[in-house]
Motif scaffolding. Structure first.
Motif, PDB file in Angstrom:
ATOM      1  N   LEU A 211       0.851  -1.184   0.000  1.00 33.09           N
ATOM      2  CA  LEU A 211       0.000   0.000   0.000  1.00 33.09           C
ATOM      3  C   LEU A 211       0.886   1.233   0.000  1.00 33.09           C
ATOM      4  O   LEU A 211       1.654   1.477   0.939  1.00 33.09           O
ATOM      5  CB  LEU A 211      -0.918   0.013   1.220  1.00 33.09           C
ATOM      6  N   ILE A 212       0.778   2.038  -1.059  1.00 38.11           N
ATOM      7  CA  ILE A 212       1.604   3.227  -1.242  1.00 38.11           C
ATOM      8  C   ILE A 212       0.688   4.401  -1.550  1.00 38.11           C
ATOM      9  O   ILE A 212      -0.414   4.216  -2.072  1.00 38.11           O
ATOM     10  CB  ILE A 212       2.635   2.984  -2.374  1.00 38.11           C
ATOM     11  N   TYR A 213       1.119   5.592  -1.203  1.00 35.11           N
ATOM     12  CA  TYR A 213       0.246   6.749  -1.412  1.00 35.11           C
ATOM     13  C   TYR A 213       0.015   7.002  -2.899  1.00 35.11           C
ATOM     14  O   TYR A 213      -1.109   7.143  -3.351  1.00 35.11           O
ATOM     15  CB  TYR A 213       0.843   7.994  -0.753  1.00 35.11           C
ATOM     16  N   ARG A 214       1.097   7.045  -3.674  1.00 38.71           N
ATOM     17  CA  ARG A 214       1.007   7.275  -5.115  1.00 38.71           C
ATOM     18  C   ARG A 214       2.201   6.615  -5.772  1.00 38.71           C
ATOM     19  O   ARG A 214       3.330   6.723  -5.264  1.00 38.71           O
ATOM     20  CB  ARG A 214       0.991   8.783  -5.425  1.00 38.71           C
ATOM     21  N   LEU A 215       1.992   5.933  -6.874  1.00 38.68           N
ATOM     22  CA  LEU A 215       3.093   5.280  -7.578  1.00 38.68           C
ATOM     23  C   LEU A 215       3.546   6.191  -8.715  1.00 38.68           C
ATOM     24  O   LEU A 215       2.920   6.270  -9.766  1.00 38.68           O
ATOM     25  CB  LEU A 215       2.657   3.920  -8.112  1.00 38.68           C
ATOM     26  N   ASP A 216       4.644   6.890  -8.462  1.00 35.88           N
ATOM     27  CA  ASP A 216       5.196   7.848  -9.417  1.00 35.88           C
ATOM     28  C   ASP A 216       6.710   7.830  -9.239  1.00 35.88           C
ATOM     29  O   ASP A 216       7.236   7.144  -8.364  1.00 35.88           O
ATOM     30  CB  ASP A 216       4.616   9.239  -9.152  1.00 35.88           C
ATOM     31  N   ILE A 217       7.411   8.593 -10.040  1.00 32.25           N
ATOM     32  CA  ILE A 217       8.862   8.614  -9.966  1.00 32.25           C
ATOM     33  C   ILE A 217       9.325   9.081  -8.592  1.00 32.25           C
ATOM     34  O   ILE A 217       8.878  10.113  -8.088  1.00 32.25           O
ATOM     35  CB  ILE A 217       9.444   9.528 -11.058  1.00 32.25           C
ATOM     36  N   GLY A 218      10.205   8.316  -7.963  1.00 31.86           N
ATOM     37  CA  GLY A 218      10.745   8.665  -6.663  1.00 31.86           C
ATOM     38  C   GLY A 218      11.612   7.540  -6.140  1.00 31.86           C
ATOM     39  O   GLY A 218      11.564   6.410  -6.645  1.00 31.86           O
ATOM     40  N   GLY A 219      12.409   7.837  -5.111  1.00 35.29           N
ATOM     41  CA  GLY A 219      13.310   6.835  -4.568  1.00 35.29           C
ATOM     42  C   GLY A 219      12.582   5.664  -3.937  1.00 35.29           C
ATOM     43  O   GLY A 219      12.910   4.503  -4.184  1.00 35.29           O
ATOM     44  N   LEU A 220      11.588   5.954  -3.089  1.00 42.25           N
ATOM     45  CA  LEU A 220      10.810   4.884  -2.471  1.00 42.25           C
ATOM     46  C   LEU A 220      10.114   4.039  -3.526  1.00 42.25           C
ATOM     47  O   LEU A 220      10.110   2.799  -3.457  1.00 42.25           O
ATOM     48  CB  LEU A 220       9.782   5.496  -1.513  1.00 42.25           C
ATOM     49  N   GLU A 221       9.534   4.701  -4.512  1.00 41.94           N
ATOM     50  CA  GLU A 221       8.797   3.998  -5.550  1.00 41.94           C
ATOM     51  C   GLU A 221       9.719   3.121  -6.395  1.00 41.94           C
ATOM     52  O   GLU A 221       9.370   1.997  -6.760  1.00 41.94           O
ATOM     53  CB  GLU A 221       8.055   5.008  -6.420  1.00 41.94           C
ATOM     54  N   THR A 222      10.909   3.635  -6.692  1.00 42.31           N
ATOM     55  CA  THR A 222      11.896   2.843  -7.438  1.00 42.31           C
ATOM     56  C   THR A 222      12.287   1.603  -6.645  1.00 42.31           C
ATOM     57  O   THR A 222      12.394   0.494  -7.196  1.00 42.31           O
ATOM     58  CB  THR A 222      13.136   3.696  -7.743  1.00 42.31           C
TER      59      THR A 222
END
Length: 399
Positions: A16-27
């Motif tokens: 569960l993630i807030y938003r899946l977009d470009i970023g370190g956590l998302e990567t």
């Protein structure tokens, strides 16, 4: 919504993630899903708000993707939407990330999800020290619904235990890992406008253009560096996009730096772009274990970064194999002074870059991180199916 048939046998992990977009956590999340042994766990990604084309980087075909389209504010109805989705998916584990998703551990408990894991990857600009009383009260209130908190740096672990007051038995440090095959000094290099001079010293940074990354301080540091070294050919490259782009571009123009500063935008080819840099700079006011910093070190770049969060642990300045230099957050003059020796002495830059690569290979490999997460999932799932199993410390099976 992208969904797949629930036909595989391994247990399902719902991230569960807030938003899946470009970023370190998302990567990091995408890399974890793509690289984890497929026979051990299946994965689904649930976005509280939405996802972008970045989701296409998930290469495994069996990963379900959902967006709940949460509006701003409390949006209590999202709890009901998530409850119904979790009941339908039946995951063995809900893995939440950062403050924006932590409250939904209680929803997962109500939906019958056996294991709930919460990861803390860093704090934001509004609360860089993590002392907001309402936020920390929320973290404590949901603790009974969370089986394990996963801080990604020693700094975050100490904060969770000492400031937030999470019981030590519920804390498990897992260092972030980086793909050392993709990020290395040798390999294809992109042809970019900032490479117009082969003798130029190129300072690069990668990150979303937002307050917590404080690229405004880096631009001020670059202006100070140009004054300090007027005869050097210097370039500054900011890779990433975000809400502060226009403001930062105005700052560059006002400082007369438009001939030597490039805004490269969001890029999917970060590894070859990194290889065009001479040094990596990070000016954040808060961090956990920044993935971009690990990527830079794996690429054998010397690093000048702010002494916040888990960054001092990464650079290991107390040893003979330091990988760069640390400066106080918000101090542009100190950052300029720390970068200057690398401009003057390219051999120093190469030595510290090589030391950074060696440190990443030894302590921050993708293999060790994945082994630690598999061990964590295995232990908690076993504890839920074997009554009375104690909470044990986890030792990764990969060094």
């Amino acid at each position: 919504m992208r969904s797949v048939p629930d036909t595989a046998q391994p247990p399902l992990v719902a991230h569960l993630i807030y938003r899946l977009d470009i970023g370190g956590l998302e990567t990091l999340l995408v890399d974890t899903i793509n690289r984890m042994p497929p026979g051990r766990y299946r994965h689904a990604v649930i976005c509280l708000t939405d996802y972008t084309d970045f989701a296409a980087r998930i290469s495994r075909p069996d990963v379900a993707l959902f967006a709940l389209h949460k509006p701003a504010g409390l949006a209590l109805g999202i709890h009901a939407s998530l409850f119904k989705l979790l009941r339908r998916l039946g995951p063995a584990i809900l893995h939440t990330y950062n403050l924006g998703t932590i409250e939904y551990a209680a929803t997962a408990w109500a939906a019958g999800v056996p294991v709930r894991v919460h990861a803390e990857h860093g704090r934001d600009a509004r609360d860089p020290l993590g002392v907001n009383p309402k936020h920390n009260l929320l973290r404590r209130l949901v603790t009974p619904f969370i089986d394990r908190y996963v801080p990604v740096s020693r700094d975050l672990r100490g904060w969770l235990e000492q400031v937030v007051r999470i019981p030590a038995r519920k804390l498990q440090l897992i260092d972030n890992g980086v793909d050392t095959e993709r990020f290395q000094a040798h390999g294809p290099v992109t042809t970019e406008a900032w490479q117009d001079d082969p003798d130029a010293f190129i300072i690069g940074t990668v990150g979303r253009l937002q307050d917590v990354k404080d690229q405004a301080c880096l631009i001020d540091a670059f202006a100070a560096l140009r004054r300090l070294l007027p005869d050097e050919r210097l370039r500054l490259v900011l890779v990433g996009d975000g809400p502060l782009r226009t403001q930062l571009q105005t700052q560059v123009t006002a400082s007369g730096l438009q001939d030597s500063v490039w805004f490269a935008g969001a890029r999917s080819d970060v590894a070859p772009v990194m290889r065009s840099f001479s040094l990596f700079a990070l000016s954040s006011i808060a961090e956990g274990t920044p993935v971009t910093l690990l990527e830079a070190m794996a690429s054998e770049l010397p690093v000048v970064a702010t002494a916040v969060g888990g960054i001092p642990d990464l650079l290991d300045l107390g040893s003979s194999s330091a990988a760069g230099a640390l400066v106080p957050a918000g101090d542009a003059q100190a950052m300029a002074a720390a970068i200057a020796p690398y401009v003057r002495d390219r051999a120093l830059a190469r030595r510290h870059g090589a030391a950074g690569r060696a440190r990443v290979e030894q302590h921050y490999s993708m293999r060790a991180m994945l082994a630690a997460y598999v061990a964590l999932y295995d232990e908690l799932c076993a504890a839920k199916t074997t009554p009375g199993t104690p909470n044990k410390a986890i030792t990764p099976c990969a060094e």
